[in-house]
Design an enzyme around this catalytic site. Structure first.
Site, PDB file in Angstrom:
ATOM      1  N   GLU A 165      43.538  38.093  37.152  1.00 43.30           N
ATOM      2  CA  GLU A 165      43.380  39.491  37.201  1.00 43.30           C
ATOM      3  C   GLU A 165      44.509  40.406  36.610  1.00 43.30           C
ATOM      4  OE1 GLU A 165      40.351  40.270  36.223  1.00 43.30           O
ATOM      5  OE2 GLU A 165      39.179  38.611  37.114  1.00 43.30           O
ATOM      6  N   HIS A 188      45.727  40.160  33.166  1.00 44.78           N
ATOM      7  CA  HIS A 188      45.274  41.439  32.307  1.00 44.78           C
ATOM      8  C   HIS A 188      46.251  42.528  32.330  1.00 44.78           C
ATOM      9  CE1 HIS A 188      41.820  39.008  31.351  1.00 44.78           C
ATOM     10  NE2 HIS A 188      41.211  39.118  32.632  1.00 44.78           N
ATOM     11  N   THR A 210      43.982  32.939  45.172  1.00 49.93           N
ATOM     12  CA  THR A 210      45.283  33.386  44.588  1.00 49.93           C
ATOM     13  C   THR A 210      45.295  33.351  43.151  1.00 49.93           C
ATOM     14  OG1 THR A 210      46.533  32.580  46.460  1.00 49.93           O
ATOM     15  CG2 THR A 210      47.902  32.844  44.637  1.00 49.93           C
TER      16      THR A 210
HETATM   17 ZN   LIG Z   1      39.911  37.703  33.137  1.00 50.36          ZN
END
Ligand SMILES: [Zn+2]
Length: 214
Positions: free
Chosen positions: A159, A162, A153
């Site tokens: 990610e 981002h 998780t």
């Molecule tokens: Zn990263």
């Protein structure tokens, strides 16, 4: 994530290969990321990642901007994703969405059709990463092995950070989501800290104008 120089070399050779591809092919809808992407930001990667993070964020913002332009008067900034290509990570993606939507107020994540970005899953020696195809579309790749080693998780929420514009900060503590794999596999925190929440809300404070895209 372990061989940044090799990955960069692969990326450069791919970029050269792509340059020879006819434009009609290069602008086709994104397929599953079978080859090395032209730019990427790994879960625990190299200094080159910062530029890729920014490129990915801008790609997502541009995708959102196009859809907002098509529907004048839209107030809420919603980033739509597809999890259809990451069936093993449905729980983690849903949890990541829940975490982010309860952490920030100026942007919302929502699963749906005509997505701004997609999640993919598979095996990649570089681990998980966020990437752009250079045509205004991004994707998040979730690596099987890395997600078994690290809190899955946390990897997914990292990610996704981002997508929302946050850069990597591997030297940070476990309490920081964008420190990624820096604190090691024992780190279980999947929540952004106060500074990370504030930064996302700041980046999206005026919708798309905040990022210089209107
Ligand atoms: Zn990263």
């Amino acid at each position: 994530m372990r061989h940044p120089k090799a990955a960069l070399a692969a990326a450069l050779s791919l970029a050269a290969a792509l340059a020879a591809v006819p434009a009609a092919t290069a602008t086709a809808a994104p397929a599953a990321p079978a080859a090395a992407p032209s730019s990427y930001a790994a879960y625990a990667g190299s200094a080159e990642d910062a530029r890729a993070n920014r490129a990915f964020f801008e790609a997502v913002m541009e995708s959102v901007a196009r859809k907002r332009a098509a529907v004048p008067g839209t107030q809420a900034v919603t980033v739509v994703y597809s999890a259809a290509n990451a069936p093993s990570f449905r729980t983690q993606i849903a949890r990541s969405t829940q975490i982010w939507n309860s952490s920030v107020s100026n942007v919302k994540l929502q699963e749906g059709s005509n997505p701004d970005f997609r999640y993919y899953e598979g095996n990649d020696s570089r681990g998980s990463y966020a990437s752009t195809d250079g045509h205004g579309r991004g994707y998040i790749f979730l690596d099987y092995r890395q997600n078994q080693t690290y809190n899955s998780t946390r990897v997914t929420a990292h990610e996704t950070g981002h997508v929302l514009g946050l850069p990597d900060h591997y030297s940070g503590p476990c309490s920081e989501l964008m420190s990624g794999g820096g604190p090691g596999p024992s780190c279980q925190n999947a929540q952004p800290n106060t500074q990370e929440r504030a930064r996302v809300d700041y980046l999206w404070r005026n919708g798309l104008t905040a990022a210089g895209i209107s």
